[in-house]
Structure formats: C-alpha cells, structure tokens
Design a protein around this motif. Structure first.
Motif: not given
Length: 245
Positions: A11, A37, A39-41, A43
């Motif tokens: 994503w 961002s 992914g989730s980590e 940025k």
C-alpha cells in the motif's frame, strides 16, 4: 518486482495540501506539500512546486519540481526509494494549426541513481468542428539511467521511441468533454537487436470544466517497455476531484 520480503503488493498513500496563485499576468505558481507512506512503517515528506511562465501568446514555459516515493513497483516502495524529479516543459504554438511540446527532465533517486529524459512532440490540427477536434503529430522520446540496478524499476542506458500520435477531443458541451490519445510506432533499448512495435491509448473524461466542482476520470493501456517497471503490457485507471474556491 515484489517486495524485498517476497510479498507481491504494498500500500502507498499520499496526502497533501495544494495552492495555485497567479503572481503576475505572466507568472503563476502551483504548490503542494504533505506526507506519504509506503507500507505500514516507511514514511517520507512529499512536495511539488511548478512555475508557469506565459512569455507570449505563442510561447509558454513550465519549470517543475516534484519529490516523493518512486511509485513504480512493490520493490521500490519496500526499499523506500524516493525521487526528486526536475523538468522544464515548453509549449509553442507558432501558428493556429501547429503546436510543439518539448520536455527536458533530470531526476535523482535515493539509491544514488540518476535519470535523464528528452521528449519532442510536434503536431498539427487536422479537424476542427463543433463537436470533435483531431490533431496528428509525432512523439519522440529518449531517456536513460546512470546505473542498471535490481531495485524494481526499468533502468536502461538508453531508451528511444518514435510514435505517430493522434489527439482527439469530443466536446459534449462547454463543461464536459472526452479526450482520446492513440500512439503507434517503434521503440528500442540497448538490449534489443532492432526496433520493436509499441503503442499507447489513453482516454480522459473531464466533467465540470468551468464549475466549482470538476471530476476527471482517466484510463489507459500500453504496449511499451518505457513503463518505469519495464512492463510490456499494462493498464491504468485514475480519478481526480477538484473544488474551486
């Protein structure tokens, strides 16, 4: 092209605040600033700035800078690769029937790679009517990278393409219309023995051109290796909603 952990997708999100302002009758500014961002980590900040110069009725220039993640494949995003893209665009209309667009670009990537680009697109008006316009021209493109890295994006030493391009516009009414761009021609990079067939088709609908709310819907298919990921066949869809104040 997968992530470095082997997953097939990732994503990416980008949020920004933008403003457009005419500084003088001949100079206008477009700007955006925000964050993104991968992914989730991972940025990164993102921004865009462009100066539009109206040198005369026939000649316009655009100086542009864009910074953010290099959104090409799951691998580029999982590696956190960012790109600073710089371009100078020229729009010249020497006569009412002839138009020339040209772009010179130079990008720097966070994996220490660099990219250059030159594009020249002369075209001529062939049909003008109350409902449909048609221009026909030639699109020539050259670009290359300093290094060929295994980081999830197509990075040839030299890519070149020469396309016959048709630009059509169907005017539904003053506020709504649909543009169709079709290109067919040949392409080549340093790994090919000779030129190969290539082509693109893009459709863009604009609704509310002179209203407070404007919706733009786009769709396209391509049969080119000039896609940043090196895909011969690809499709794209997009939508943008703009509110004018």
């Amino acid at each position: 092209l997968e992530q470095i952990n082997g997953e097939q997708d990732i994503w990416h999100s980008r949020v920004w605040l933008g403003i457009s302002h005419r500084l003088s009758p001949k100079v206008a500014l477009d700007g955006q600033i925000g964050g993104s961002s991968a992914g989730s980590e991972t940025k990164a900040p993102t921004y865009h700035v462009a100066f539009n110069f109206s040198l005369s009725d026939e000649l316009k220039l655009k100086l542009e800078r864009d910074y953010g993640f290099y959104v090409v494949s799951p691998r580029t995003l999982s590696l956190g690769i960012t790109r600073g893209a710089n371009s100078l665009q020229l729009y010249w209309t020497p006569t009412l029937d002839v138009m020339v667009d040209a772009i010179a670009g130079y990008d720097t990537l966070s994996d220490h790679n660099k990219r250059w680009e030159l594009m020249l697109e002369p075209r001529r008006a062939f049909l003008r009517s109350a409902k449909f316009n048609l221009d026909i021209g030639i699109t020539t493109l050259w670009f290359g990278f300093d290094k060929n890295l295994d980081n999830g994006y197509y990075s040839p030493d030299l890519y070149q393409s020469y396309m016959l391009t048709g630009f059509g516009y169907w005017k539904i009414n003053d506020d709504n219309g649909v543009s169709i761009v079709l290109s067919l021609g040949v392409q080549k990079d340093e790994t090919m023995d000779g030129f190969r067939f290539g082509g693109d088709a893009t459709v863009e609908g604009t609704f509310g051109l002179y209203r407070d709310w404007m919706l733009v819907i786009t769709g396209g298919i391509t049969h080119n290796v000039r896609q940043a990921a090196g895909a011969f066949r690809a499709f794209s869809v997009g939508a943008a909603l703009t509110r004018r104040f």
